[in-house]
Design an enzyme around this catalytic site. Sequence first.
Site, short mmCIF file in Angstrom:
data_model
loop_
_atom_site.label_atom_id
_atom_site.label_comp_id
_atom_site.label_asym_id
_atom_site.label_seq_id
_atom_site.Cartn_x
_atom_site.Cartn_y
_atom_site.Cartn_z
N GLU A 175 0.83 -1.19 0.00
CA GLU A 175 0.00 0.00 0.00
C GLU A 175 0.87 1.25 0.00
O GLU A 175 1.92 1.29 0.66
CB GLU A 175 -0.94 -0.01 1.21
CG GLU A 175 -1.90 -1.20 1.18
CD GLU A 175 -2.91 -1.21 2.32
OE1 GLU A 175 -2.83 -0.33 3.20
OE2 GLU A 175 -3.79 -2.07 2.31
N CYS A 228 3.63 8.58 1.17
CA CYS A 228 4.11 7.59 2.14
C CYS A 228 4.39 6.30 1.38
O CYS A 228 3.47 5.67 0.85
CB CYS A 228 3.05 7.38 3.22
SG CYS A 228 3.57 6.25 4.53
N CYS A 253 6.11 -7.03 7.35
CA CYS A 253 7.09 -6.45 8.28
C CYS A 253 7.51 -7.53 9.28
O CYS A 253 6.71 -8.40 9.63
CB CYS A 253 6.49 -5.25 9.01
SG CYS A 253 7.69 -4.30 9.98
N CYS A 265 5.38 -4.62 15.90
CA CYS A 265 5.01 -3.57 16.86
C CYS A 265 3.54 -3.74 17.19
O CYS A 265 2.69 -3.84 16.29
CB CYS A 265 5.28 -2.19 16.26
SG CYS A 265 7.03 -1.90 15.89
N CYS A 289 0.65 -1.52 15.69
CA CYS A 289 0.69 -1.27 14.24
C CYS A 289 0.05 -2.42 13.48
O CYS A 289 0.40 -3.59 13.67
CB CYS A 289 2.15 -1.09 13.79
SG CYS A 289 2.34 -0.80 12.03
N CYS A 304 -1.59 6.49 9.72
CA CYS A 304 -0.37 5.92 10.29
C CYS A 304 -0.69 4.68 11.11
O CYS A 304 -1.56 4.70 11.99
CB CYS A 304 0.29 6.98 11.18
SG CYS A 304 1.85 6.45 11.90
#
Length: 413
Positions: free
Chosen positions: A132, A145, A152, A156, A159, A390
């Site tokens: 994305e 962005c 990933c 985290c 997230c 975010c």
Amino acid sequence: MALSIDLADPKTRPAAKSEAVIGAGLVSQASEEKPSLIGLSREGLAEALGAIGVAEKQQRMRVAQLWHWLYVRGVSDFSQMANVSRDLREKLDAAYTIARPEIVTEQVSVDGTRKWVLRFPPKGAGRPVEIETVYIPEEGRGTLCVSSQVGCTLTCTFCHTGTQRLVRNLTADEIVGQILLARDRLGDFPDAATPAGAIVPSEGRLVSNVVMMGMGEPLYNFDNVKQALAVASDGEGLSLSKRRITLSTSGVVPEIARTGEEMGVMLAISLHAVNDELRNELVPINKKYPLKALLDACRAYPGLSNARRITFEYVMLKDVNDRMEDARELVRLLKGIPAKINLIPFNPWPGSAYECSDWDQIERFADYVNQAGYASPIRTPRGRDIFAACGQLKSESERMRKTDRMKLEAASA
């Protein structure tokens, strides 16, 4: 109401199987997996030209022509390169591609934020992968962005991307391709038209800033990110100032100095906690590189000054890290580091265990940090309605088991 265009749906896509022209951009179905010229250095372009028979004495001129067409004019088809001979265009087209990533969906938020789900070839992942990319328009700038990985590794806990396993790194051409596609879709190349009704800056470049804050940890894909940002910041092409490119890391300490020395871009640190115990939970890489090591690396960041401050990102989690003692400790920790502190209201996603701090508490926190001498803007949530804010990015790509991948590749051979 958010606008969503599903370009993978046959009802909304043109019938052609290999490519579809969408607005100003060319969308390609894996481009037959020919190697891409996008993202190569000038030396790499010269080697590519040599491989198709271009004489060495002509290569410098031809490289300059290609660079101009790719990054100044923004063409996505060799046939558009008007001052390149037909014979060379045909050789280039037979051997290479300069097509854009395939757009799966394009969503437009009520606030003008745009999110693209983009599809790339497998490259060892077993099936095509998706990432994305998000465009955030503001009064004086347009920020893109950009993602650096599919998935990933960092997990985290606040997230959404961290709930998706790492599938693979993006290559330099796939990273640069996100910038080119966004400029296409926004009409940000010469002679291109901005989509009717689009929310964009009132003047200047529509994509003026790039942040490596999308999916993935950029410093775990160092070489590809470095190459992509070298192309993006080249003064004879896309020409983005290094002061308008920001790389965000969760704290890969050994690569921080290299980032300053070899990339020279602005640095952002995904901090989110002021003690190791909490940061171990929120940002698990802290167990490997704890706060002291991270902040020591920040203090030694090449080029650090009041004019080139480090941005510390701090997501505001209710009753977790938003107490006034946290604000005081944050100020103490960052003493002596030229810094800006971005306070980020938590953006919810399905299944999250966290809540956003109350707004009055965020303001009290910001006031304390401001009075201590640090700029501490509260980041306005953007694109929440299309999960573009975010911490909300996540694709459907998942790594296939090796046995399944081998079966698929054998069947398609």
